[in-house]
Design an enzyme around this catalytic site. Sequence first.
Site, PDB file in Angstrom:
ATOM      1  N   SER A 161      30.224  59.665 -78.044  1.00 36.01           N
ATOM      2  CA  SER A 161      29.738  60.150 -79.456  1.00 36.01           C
ATOM      3  C   SER A 161      30.402  59.105 -80.338  1.00 36.01           C
ATOM      4  O   SER A 161      31.469  58.394 -80.106  1.00 36.01           O
ATOM      5  CB  SER A 161      30.457  61.425 -79.793  1.00 36.01           C
ATOM      6  N   TYR A 187      39.064  65.807 -79.770  1.00 38.59           N
ATOM      7  CA  TYR A 187      37.426  65.411 -79.235  1.00 38.59           C
ATOM      8  C   TYR A 187      37.204  63.745 -79.230  1.00 38.59           C
ATOM      9  O   TYR A 187      36.695  63.370 -78.275  1.00 38.59           O
ATOM     10  CB  TYR A 187      36.584  65.861 -80.475  1.00 38.59           C
TER      11      TYR A 187
END
Length: 329
Positions: A161, A187
């Site tokens: 990501s 994350y």
Amino acid sequence: MKDQPIQKPIHSGFGAHTTAQEVIGNLSLKGKVAIVTGGYSGIGLETTRVLASAGATVIVPVRSMEKGEAALNHISNVEWMPMDLMEPDSIDAFAERFLASGRPLHLLILSAGVMATPLRRDRRGYESQFSTNHLGHFQLTARLWPALKQANGARVISVSSRGHRLGGVDFDDPNFERKAYDKWKAYAQSKSANILFALELDRRGQAHGVRAFSVHPGLIPDTNLARDLREEEWGPKPILDNQGQSMTNEHHAEFKTVEQGAATSVWCAISPQLNGLGGVYCEDADIAEAVPGDSLRPDGVRPWAIDPEAASRLWRLTEEWIGIRFAAE
């Protein structure tokens, strides 16, 4: 150490609006075998559908057999088997069952993931985002290594990501045991780890015909990835300065459809434009540009995610953390 991959666009002819179906075109994947984690929802499901429609046999690990059947039973050339990325025994059982079939594995697409979850830990005490997004996929790839080599030309796609730009891997405290838990830092760490994993896997695997790529699929609101977020939290995550103020204005960033979101994974998996290449981070169906760590751009890959020394260190530590030596060299 082999030469560092060239992290710059090749001008593929595709772009942010390209769909996975457009990438695959009329290509036949008959005789090819693929495994797609997360392949029964969101961009993983679209990846599964497009690969299967081109003739590939696609195996999808599912945490819920009932949900897997509901999502996949209408798609030809697809099989599903139970697996949970936070359960090491479950990963081993899935891999053993696949290896017992004697089939080569041409494409391994590591698309499953969780994002910005509350603090949770697996049974070993590892933080859940790091456990699911990195450790589980590392173990799965390690266990499937014989089948990847058997393919005589395999590709592994690690779905990362652009959230990696919020921070790299904290090698001293990856599981937030000594510092306060920050779900976005956790994350970002897991997504940086995805990129570093692909970099080192490619270095180790290319002598065996295995190439690896990492990808940013795009901002796709129509998935289950944001199930732990409040509505106001969903969207581009700004980079903050030392005073906690936003340094970027991304409120008008363009979202992608699921069909567009699957395009880069599929491009990395099948495109002849990438023959002889590997270890690179891709976005919008092209190789992304390397940008400085303090860049305010939302795109591009940051230095801490493509550092070969960090990639090698993460590999060695991951082997220690999960107790598995990856025989990739």
